[in-house]
Design a protein around this motif. Sequence first.
Motif, PDB file in Angstrom:
ATOM      1  N   ASN A 132       0.788  -1.215  -0.114  1.00  0.00           N
ATOM      2  CA  ASN A 132       0.093   0.080   0.177  1.00  0.00           C
ATOM      3  C   ASN A 132       0.780   1.233   0.248  1.00  0.00           C
ATOM      4  OD1 ASN A 132      -2.143  -1.409   0.125  1.00  0.00           O
ATOM      5  ND2 ASN A 132      -2.352  -1.464   2.519  1.00  0.00           N
ATOM      6  N   TYR A 133       1.908   1.267   0.452  1.00  0.00           N
ATOM      7  CA  TYR A 133       3.025   2.365   0.425  1.00  0.00           C
ATOM      8  C   TYR A 133       3.899   2.386  -0.418  1.00  0.00           C
ATOM      9  CZ  TYR A 133       0.751   3.465   4.890  1.00  0.00           C
ATOM     10  OH  TYR A 133      -0.217   3.770   5.925  1.00  0.00           O
ATOM     11  N   ALA A 134       3.851   1.639  -1.442  1.00  0.00           N
ATOM     12  CA  ALA A 134       4.809   1.614  -2.806  1.00  0.00           C
ATOM     13  C   ALA A 134       5.191   2.810  -3.078  1.00  0.00           C
ATOM     14  CB  ALA A 134       4.099   0.533  -3.689  1.00  0.00           C
ATOM     15  N   GLY A 135       6.451   3.167  -3.411  1.00  0.00           N
ATOM     16  CA  GLY A 135       6.730   4.537  -3.826  1.00  0.00           C
ATOM     17  C   GLY A 135       7.256   5.341  -2.714  1.00  0.00           C
ATOM     18  N   SER A 136       6.899   5.111  -1.466  1.00  0.00           N
ATOM     19  CA  SER A 136       7.272   6.080  -0.668  1.00  0.00           C
ATOM     20  C   SER A 136       8.655   5.932   0.143  1.00  0.00           C
ATOM     21  CB  SER A 136       6.019   6.127   0.626  1.00  0.00           C
ATOM     22  OG  SER A 136       5.936   4.993   1.205  1.00  0.00           O
ATOM     23  N   GLU A 137       9.126   6.720   0.666  1.00  0.00           N
ATOM     24  CA  GLU A 137      10.688   6.694   1.169  1.00  0.00           C
ATOM     25  C   GLU A 137      10.616   7.049   2.855  1.00  0.00           C
ATOM     26  OE1 GLU A 137      13.594   8.963  -1.132  1.00  0.00           O
ATOM     27  OE2 GLU A 137      12.897   8.201  -2.955  1.00  0.00           O
ATOM     28  N   GLY A 138      11.511   6.669   3.359  1.00  0.00           N
ATOM     29  CA  GLY A 138      11.777   6.869   5.156  1.00  0.00           C
ATOM     30  C   GLY A 138      12.853   6.231   5.324  1.00  0.00           C
ATOM     31  N   THR A 139      13.117   6.627   6.471  1.00  0.00           N
ATOM     32  CA  THR A 139      14.473   6.188   7.087  1.00  0.00           C
ATOM     33  C   THR A 139      13.872   4.759   8.085  1.00  0.00           C
ATOM     34  OG1 THR A 139      15.119   8.218   7.314  1.00  0.00           O
ATOM     35  CG2 THR A 139      16.050   6.839   8.766  1.00  0.00           C
ATOM     36  N   VAL A 140      14.864   3.924   8.350  1.00  0.00           N
ATOM     37  CA  VAL A 140      14.492   2.715   9.019  1.00  0.00           C
ATOM     38  C   VAL A 140      14.817   3.083  10.260  1.00  0.00           C
ATOM     39  CG1 VAL A 140      15.290   0.256   9.594  1.00  0.00           C
ATOM     40  CG2 VAL A 140      15.423   1.064   6.959  1.00  0.00           C
ATOM     41  N   LEU A 141      13.750   2.943  11.089  1.00  0.00           N
ATOM     42  CA  LEU A 141      13.787   3.293  12.539  1.00  0.00           C
ATOM     43  C   LEU A 141      14.003   1.985  13.493  1.00  0.00           C
ATOM     44  CD1 LEU A 141      10.468   5.142  12.898  1.00  0.00           C
ATOM     45  CD2 LEU A 141      12.658   6.079  12.634  1.00  0.00           C
ATOM     46  N   ARG A 142      13.853   0.739  12.955  1.00  0.00           N
ATOM     47  CA  ARG A 142      14.053  -0.397  13.728  1.00  0.00           C
ATOM     48  C   ARG A 142      14.158  -1.515  12.555  1.00  0.00           C
ATOM     49  NH1 ARG A 142      10.271  -3.144  17.852  1.00  0.00           N
ATOM     50  NH2 ARG A 142       8.537  -2.058  16.530  1.00  0.00           N
ATOM     51  N   VAL A 143      14.869  -2.571  13.389  1.00  0.00           N
ATOM     52  CA  VAL A 143      15.066  -3.637  12.234  1.00  0.00           C
ATOM     53  C   VAL A 143      14.765  -4.714  13.254  1.00  0.00           C
ATOM     54  CG1 VAL A 143      16.736  -5.095  11.219  1.00  0.00           C
ATOM     55  CG2 VAL A 143      16.897  -2.821  10.858  1.00  0.00           C
TER      56      VAL A 143
ATOM     57  N   PRO B 125      15.392  -8.760  13.001  1.00  0.00           N
ATOM     58  CA  PRO B 125      15.867  -9.726  12.152  1.00  0.00           C
ATOM     59  C   PRO B 125      15.068 -11.072  12.238  1.00  0.00           C
ATOM     60  CG  PRO B 125      17.250  -8.996  13.997  1.00  0.00           C
ATOM     61  CD  PRO B 125      16.306  -8.301  14.007  1.00  0.00           C
ATOM     62  N   GLU B 126      14.688 -11.242  13.520  1.00  0.00           N
ATOM     63  CA  GLU B 126      14.001 -12.597  14.049  1.00  0.00           C
ATOM     64  C   GLU B 126      12.649 -12.811  12.797  1.00  0.00           C
ATOM     65  OE1 GLU B 126      14.513 -10.278  16.492  1.00  0.00           O
ATOM     66  OE2 GLU B 126      16.286 -11.124  17.118  1.00  0.00           O
ATOM     67  N   GLU B 127      12.016 -11.901  12.688  1.00  0.00           N
ATOM     68  CA  GLU B 127      10.809 -11.619  11.825  1.00  0.00           C
ATOM     69  C   GLU B 127      11.180 -11.355  10.406  1.00  0.00           C
ATOM     70  OE1 GLU B 127       7.656  -9.679  13.851  1.00  0.00           O
ATOM     71  OE2 GLU B 127       8.052 -10.569  15.781  1.00  0.00           O
ATOM     72  N   ASN B 128      12.231 -10.983  10.099  1.00  0.00           N
ATOM     73  CA  ASN B 128      12.503 -10.439   8.774  1.00  0.00           C
ATOM     74  C   ASN B 128      11.727  -9.073   8.471  1.00  0.00           C
ATOM     75  OD1 ASN B 128      14.489 -10.042   6.646  1.00  0.00           O
ATOM     76  ND2 ASN B 128      13.236 -11.586   5.767  1.00  0.00           N
ATOM     77  N   ARG B 129      11.630  -8.291   9.557  1.00  0.00           N
ATOM     78  CA  ARG B 129      10.787  -7.292   9.351  1.00  0.00           C
ATOM     79  C   ARG B 129      11.652  -5.744   9.825  1.00  0.00           C
ATOM     80  NH1 ARG B 129       5.493  -7.385   8.573  1.00  0.00           N
ATOM     81  NH2 ARG B 129       4.758  -9.759   8.324  1.00  0.00           N
ATOM     82  N   VAL B 130      11.125  -4.421   9.067  1.00  0.00           N
ATOM     83  CA  VAL B 130      11.794  -3.484   9.533  1.00  0.00           C
ATOM     84  C   VAL B 130      10.440  -2.442   9.753  1.00  0.00           C
ATOM     85  CG1 VAL B 130      13.864  -3.709   8.099  1.00  0.00           C
ATOM     86  CG2 VAL B 130      11.884  -2.894   7.265  1.00  0.00           C
ATOM     87  N   VAL B 131      10.882  -1.326  10.540  1.00  0.00           N
ATOM     88  CA  VAL B 131       9.781  -0.307  10.701  1.00  0.00           C
ATOM     89  C   VAL B 131      10.296   0.758  10.184  1.00  0.00           C
ATOM     90  CG1 VAL B 131       8.801   1.137  12.522  1.00  0.00           C
ATOM     91  CG2 VAL B 131       9.093  -1.429  12.981  1.00  0.00           C
ATOM     92  N   VAL B 132       9.541   1.433   9.118  1.00  0.00           N
ATOM     93  CA  VAL B 132      10.079   2.540   8.665  1.00  0.00           C
ATOM     94  C   VAL B 132       9.264   4.028   8.823  1.00  0.00           C
ATOM     95  CG1 VAL B 132      10.340   3.614   6.051  1.00  0.00           C
ATOM     96  CG2 VAL B 132      10.883   0.958   6.553  1.00  0.00           C
ATOM     97  N   GLU B 133       9.959   4.942   9.033  1.00  0.00           N
ATOM     98  CA  GLU B 133       9.322   6.214   9.281  1.00  0.00           C
ATOM     99  C   GLU B 133       8.515   6.734   8.403  1.00  0.00           C
ATOM    100  OE1 GLU B 133      10.887  10.459  10.875  1.00  0.00           O
ATOM    101  OE2 GLU B 133      12.100   9.307   9.533  1.00  0.00           O
TER     102      GLU B 133
ATOM    103  N   ALA C   2       4.011   0.556  11.935  1.00  0.00           N
ATOM    104  CA  ALA C   2       3.983  -1.021  12.171  1.00  0.00           C
ATOM    105  C   ALA C   2       4.915  -1.609  11.185  1.00  0.00           C
ATOM    106  CB  ALA C   2       2.486  -1.630  12.011  1.00  0.00           C
ATOM    107  N   PRO C   3       5.635  -2.538  11.514  1.00  0.00           N
ATOM    108  CA  PRO C   3       6.730  -3.323  10.789  1.00  0.00           C
ATOM    109  C   PRO C   3       6.117  -3.849   9.716  1.00  0.00           C
ATOM    110  CG  PRO C   3       6.428  -4.271  13.004  1.00  0.00           C
ATOM    111  CD  PRO C   3       5.329  -3.595  12.901  1.00  0.00           C
ATOM    112  N   ILE C   4       6.960  -3.616   8.472  1.00  0.00           N
ATOM    113  CA  ILE C   4       6.875  -4.349   7.126  1.00  0.00           C
ATOM    114  C   ILE C   4       7.641  -5.209   6.777  1.00  0.00           C
ATOM    115  CG2 ILE C   4       5.576  -2.322   6.331  1.00  0.00           C
ATOM    116  CD1 ILE C   4       7.906  -1.575   4.477  1.00  0.00           C
TER     117      ILE C   4
END
Length: 129
Positions: free
Chosen positions: A37-48, A50-58, A83-85
């Motif tokens: 849903n957020y394709a094309g938007s940019e942001g900074t990674v706030l949190r990684v 690794p156990e779930e292979n997810r990142v939280v992007v600003e 929320a993480p993606i």
Amino acid sequence: MATRRMLGGGRRRETGEKRRPKVHVRRGDRVRVIRGNYAGSEGTVLRVIPEENRVVVEGVNLRKRHQRPTAANPEGGIITFEAPIHASNVMLIDPTTGEPTRYRRRVEPDGTKERISVKSGNPIPKASK
């Protein structure tokens, strides 16, 4: 040390501890969302995560939670949070060109590792915290 083959290709030590999975971005990296849903938007990674292979992007994948009043937050109300993606849905942005890119690792003669952009060949510096 003996290891045994696990379902899914992972290996575990006899004690049962699992290897930590690797994620291709770090906290503070600038990324572009390429799917969802957020394709094309940019942001900074706030949190990684690794156990779930997810990142939280600003500013990406914003959710709302209704919070009841507590001692810390006496008013309560609706709280908006990121929320993480899944990490496969983001691509690292090359700081020199501003375009999304993959990267390769290069090991310098002194032993330090460096991320190199595949598209431009320029080094990608570590993000400042």
